[in-house]
Design a protein around this motif. Structure first.
Motif, PDB file in Angstrom:
ATOM      1  N   ASP A  86      41.705  21.043  38.297  1.00  0.00           N
ATOM      2  CA  ASP A  86      41.547  21.932  39.455  1.00  0.00           C
ATOM      3  C   ASP A  86      42.420  21.468  40.626  1.00  0.00           C
ATOM      4  O   ASP A  86      43.070  22.279  41.286  1.00  0.00           O
ATOM      5  CB  ASP A  86      40.081  21.960  39.925  1.00  0.00           C
ATOM      6  CG  ASP A  86      39.260  23.012  39.190  1.00  0.00           C
ATOM      7  OD1 ASP A  86      39.862  23.984  38.662  1.00  0.00           O
ATOM      8  OD2 ASP A  86      38.030  22.867  39.139  1.00  0.00           O
ATOM      9  N   ASN A  93      49.568  25.526  43.580  1.00  0.00           N
ATOM     10  CA  ASN A  93      49.477  26.692  44.471  1.00  0.00           C
ATOM     11  C   ASN A  93      50.126  26.410  45.824  1.00  0.00           C
ATOM     12  O   ASN A  93      50.868  27.231  46.354  1.00  0.00           O
ATOM     13  CB  ASN A  93      47.998  27.012  44.747  1.00  0.00           C
ATOM     14  CG  ASN A  93      47.553  28.293  44.071  1.00  0.00           C
ATOM     15  OD1 ASN A  93      48.369  29.165  43.774  1.00  0.00           O
ATOM     16  ND2 ASN A  93      46.258  28.404  43.842  1.00  0.00           N
ATOM     17  N   ILE A 114      48.448  33.469  38.911  1.00  0.00           N
ATOM     18  CA  ILE A 114      47.410  32.438  38.906  1.00  0.00           C
ATOM     19  C   ILE A 114      47.987  31.203  38.218  1.00  0.00           C
ATOM     20  O   ILE A 114      48.583  31.318  37.150  1.00  0.00           O
ATOM     21  CB  ILE A 114      46.157  32.944  38.143  1.00  0.00           C
ATOM     22  CG1 ILE A 114      45.441  34.030  38.963  1.00  0.00           C
ATOM     23  CG2 ILE A 114      45.210  31.798  37.802  1.00  0.00           C
ATOM     24  CD1 ILE A 114      44.240  34.654  38.258  1.00  0.00           C
TER      25      ILE A 114
ATOM     26  N   ARG B  53      46.486  39.230  40.988  1.00  0.00           N
ATOM     27  CA  ARG B  53      47.136  38.079  40.363  1.00  0.00           C
ATOM     28  C   ARG B  53      46.490  37.793  39.027  1.00  0.00           C
ATOM     29  O   ARG B  53      45.282  38.018  38.874  1.00  0.00           O
ATOM     30  CB  ARG B  53      46.913  36.808  41.204  1.00  0.00           C
ATOM     31  CG  ARG B  53      47.693  36.698  42.459  1.00  0.00           C
ATOM     32  CD  ARG B  53      47.778  35.235  42.930  1.00  0.00           C
ATOM     33  NE  ARG B  53      46.510  34.499  42.844  1.00  0.00           N
ATOM     34  CZ  ARG B  53      46.413  33.170  42.873  1.00  0.00           C
ATOM     35  NH1 ARG B  53      47.509  32.430  43.009  1.00  0.00           N
ATOM     36  NH2 ARG B  53      45.244  32.569  42.795  1.00  0.00           N
ATOM     37  N   SER B  55      46.884  35.487  34.924  1.00  0.00           N
ATOM     38  CA  SER B  55      47.584  34.559  34.035  1.00  0.00           C
ATOM     39  C   SER B  55      47.133  34.836  32.613  1.00  0.00           C
ATOM     40  O   SER B  55      46.021  35.316  32.376  1.00  0.00           O
ATOM     41  CB  SER B  55      47.291  33.102  34.411  1.00  0.00           C
ATOM     42  OG  SER B  55      45.899  32.873  34.428  1.00  0.00           O
ATOM     43  N   HIS B 127      42.876  27.645  33.442  1.00  0.00           N
ATOM     44  CA  HIS B 127      43.331  28.651  34.409  1.00  0.00           C
ATOM     45  C   HIS B 127      42.638  28.347  35.741  1.00  0.00           C
ATOM     46  O   HIS B 127      41.422  28.189  35.782  1.00  0.00           O
ATOM     47  CB  HIS B 127      42.967  30.061  33.936  1.00  0.00           C
ATOM     48  CG  HIS B 127      43.627  30.451  32.653  1.00  0.00           C
ATOM     49  ND1 HIS B 127      44.635  31.383  32.585  1.00  0.00           N
ATOM     50  CD2 HIS B 127      43.442  30.010  31.387  1.00  0.00           C
ATOM     51  CE1 HIS B 127      45.018  31.510  31.319  1.00  0.00           C
ATOM     52  NE2 HIS B 127      44.310  30.696  30.575  1.00  0.00           N
ATOM     53  N   THR B 129      41.307  29.525  38.792  1.00  0.00           N
ATOM     54  CA  THR B 129      40.858  30.707  39.517  1.00  0.00           C
ATOM     55  C   THR B 129      39.348  30.657  39.637  1.00  0.00           C
ATOM     56  O   THR B 129      38.681  30.043  38.801  1.00  0.00           O
ATOM     57  CB  THR B 129      41.278  31.996  38.765  1.00  0.00           C
ATOM     58  OG1 THR B 129      40.705  33.125  39.424  1.00  0.00           O
ATOM     59  CG2 THR B 129      40.811  31.994  37.306  1.00  0.00           C
ATOM     60  N   ASN B 130      38.817  31.294  40.672  1.00  0.00           N
ATOM     61  CA  ASN B 130      37.366  31.420  40.791  1.00  0.00           C
ATOM     62  C   ASN B 130      36.862  32.645  40.053  1.00  0.00           C
ATOM     63  O   ASN B 130      35.658  32.855  39.935  1.00  0.00           O
ATOM     64  CB  ASN B 130      36.955  31.491  42.263  1.00  0.00           C
ATOM     65  CG  ASN B 130      37.236  30.180  42.972  1.00  0.00           C
ATOM     66  OD1 ASN B 130      37.062  29.116  42.382  1.00  0.00           O
ATOM     67  ND2 ASN B 130      37.687  30.255  44.208  1.00  0.00           N
ATOM     68  N   SER B 131      37.777  33.493  39.585  1.00  0.00           N
ATOM     69  CA  SER B 131      37.384  34.685  38.831  1.00  0.00           C
ATOM     70  C   SER B 131      37.019  34.287  37.399  1.00  0.00           C
ATOM     71  O   SER B 131      37.431  33.234  36.917  1.00  0.00           O
ATOM     72  CB  SER B 131      38.546  35.683  38.796  1.00  0.00           C
ATOM     73  OG  SER B 131      38.831  36.123  40.097  1.00  0.00           O
ATOM     74  N   SER B 150      43.125  35.566  32.824  1.00  0.00           N
ATOM     75  CA  SER B 150      42.406  35.643  34.092  1.00  0.00           C
ATOM     76  C   SER B 150      43.099  36.684  34.952  1.00  0.00           C
ATOM     77  O   SER B 150      44.331  36.743  35.009  1.00  0.00           O
ATOM     78  CB  SER B 150      42.361  34.281  34.795  1.00  0.00           C
ATOM     79  OG  SER B 150      43.639  33.881  35.196  1.00  0.00           O
ATOM     80  N   GLU B 152      42.415  38.390  38.834  1.00  0.00           N
ATOM     81  CA  GLU B 152      41.571  38.334  40.039  1.00  0.00           C
ATOM     82  C   GLU B 152      41.326  39.727  40.566  1.00  0.00           C
ATOM     83  O   GLU B 152      42.232  40.550  40.604  1.00  0.00           O
ATOM     84  CB  GLU B 152      42.232  37.450  41.107  1.00  0.00           C
ATOM     85  CG  GLU B 152      42.235  35.991  40.682  1.00  0.00           C
ATOM     86  CD  GLU B 152      42.867  35.053  41.693  1.00  0.00           C
ATOM     87  OE1 GLU B 152      43.543  35.530  42.621  1.00  0.00           O
ATOM     88  OE2 GLU B 152      42.698  33.832  41.514  1.00  0.00           O
TER      89      GLU B 152
END
Lengths: 153, 153
Positions: A86, A93, A114, B53, B55, B127, B129-131, B150, B152
């Motif tokens: 993470d 990013n 992403i 966005r 991936s 990946h 992302t928080n999604s 992923s 978002e």
């Protein structure tokens, strides 16, 4: 690849590692490569789109990401786990964001997907493009970081 | 993640492997994951941008990419080298392109960056992302393929 694209990624990497983790990177001489591959222990990757397509990879050896995690979070890591991946994703990013801000000042506006992070001892990364790949090596007191950028056109 | 995004990636993967390499994939039940990671021997990755966005990763175990290389090029590979990584990159480009064509029919227009390919025994992909991350497992007579997406928003 336009040489004006080098400095945004070089400065972005140095600034992010210094600001976020107090890890000081000394840039080596950037070079154009083809065919060879980056090797390391953990890599952040992000795809770029806009007027041109691109990709960015940031590859760390274990001791550098260990020092970076200590600088960012105070954590003494002994292995590369989800928390480390993470953190590498967030650094990627930020490096992408900083570099894209500098690129925009040069007239090239890019967007980023992403990020994904890969770990695995001595994994190999290859950018799939016929365009030249820019490699920017960095040294730190903990070992090396390698940034690779491909931008088509 | 919108369930309408599942089929474009599922169909894209099945179609590309069948057409390009005569490898028949049987899709398993897609699932939403968070935190866990894909593991395999070679992975194609591509970043997506547009209204949202995203991936995409396509992870192969060795025996499947071995059969795929035989189907694509007639090559009997014994290790994952530049030629194999190039082929995985092209397959990833094609899967991304086919999926994006289907997504456009659903009203979601996305662009793709330059793909990157990672190899290394048992490497791990995450990946960032928080999604939610959509995982689509496939089986073939040679072993499994795992696609992760992923997106978002």
């Amino acid at each position: 690849m336009d040489v004006r694209y080098i400095n945004p990624f070089l400065s972005g990497t140095v600034e992010v590692l210094s600001t976020m983790a107090h890890v000081q990177l000394i840039p080596g001489k950037p070079f154009i490569k083809s065919g060879q591959t980056a090797m390391g222990d953990v890599t952040g990757l992000v795809g770029l789109t806009g007027e041109v397509r691109g990709s960015l990879s940031v590859t760390f050896v274990f001791r550098v990401i260990q020092a970076t995690m200590k600088g960012m979070l105070g954590d003494e890591i002994t292995e590369i786990d989800n928390t480390v991946r993470d953190a590498v994703g967030e650094l990627t990013n930020m490096i992408s964001g900083t570099a894209r801000r500098y690129l925009a000042e040069e007239g090239l506006s890019l967007r980023a997907g992403i990020p994904t992070v890969v770990s695995g001892k001595g994994h190999v990364i290859q950018h799939i493009t016929n365009s030249p790949i820019l490699a920017i090596p960095f040294q730190s007191q903990f070992g090396r970081v390698l940034v690779e950028v491909s931008i088509e056109g």
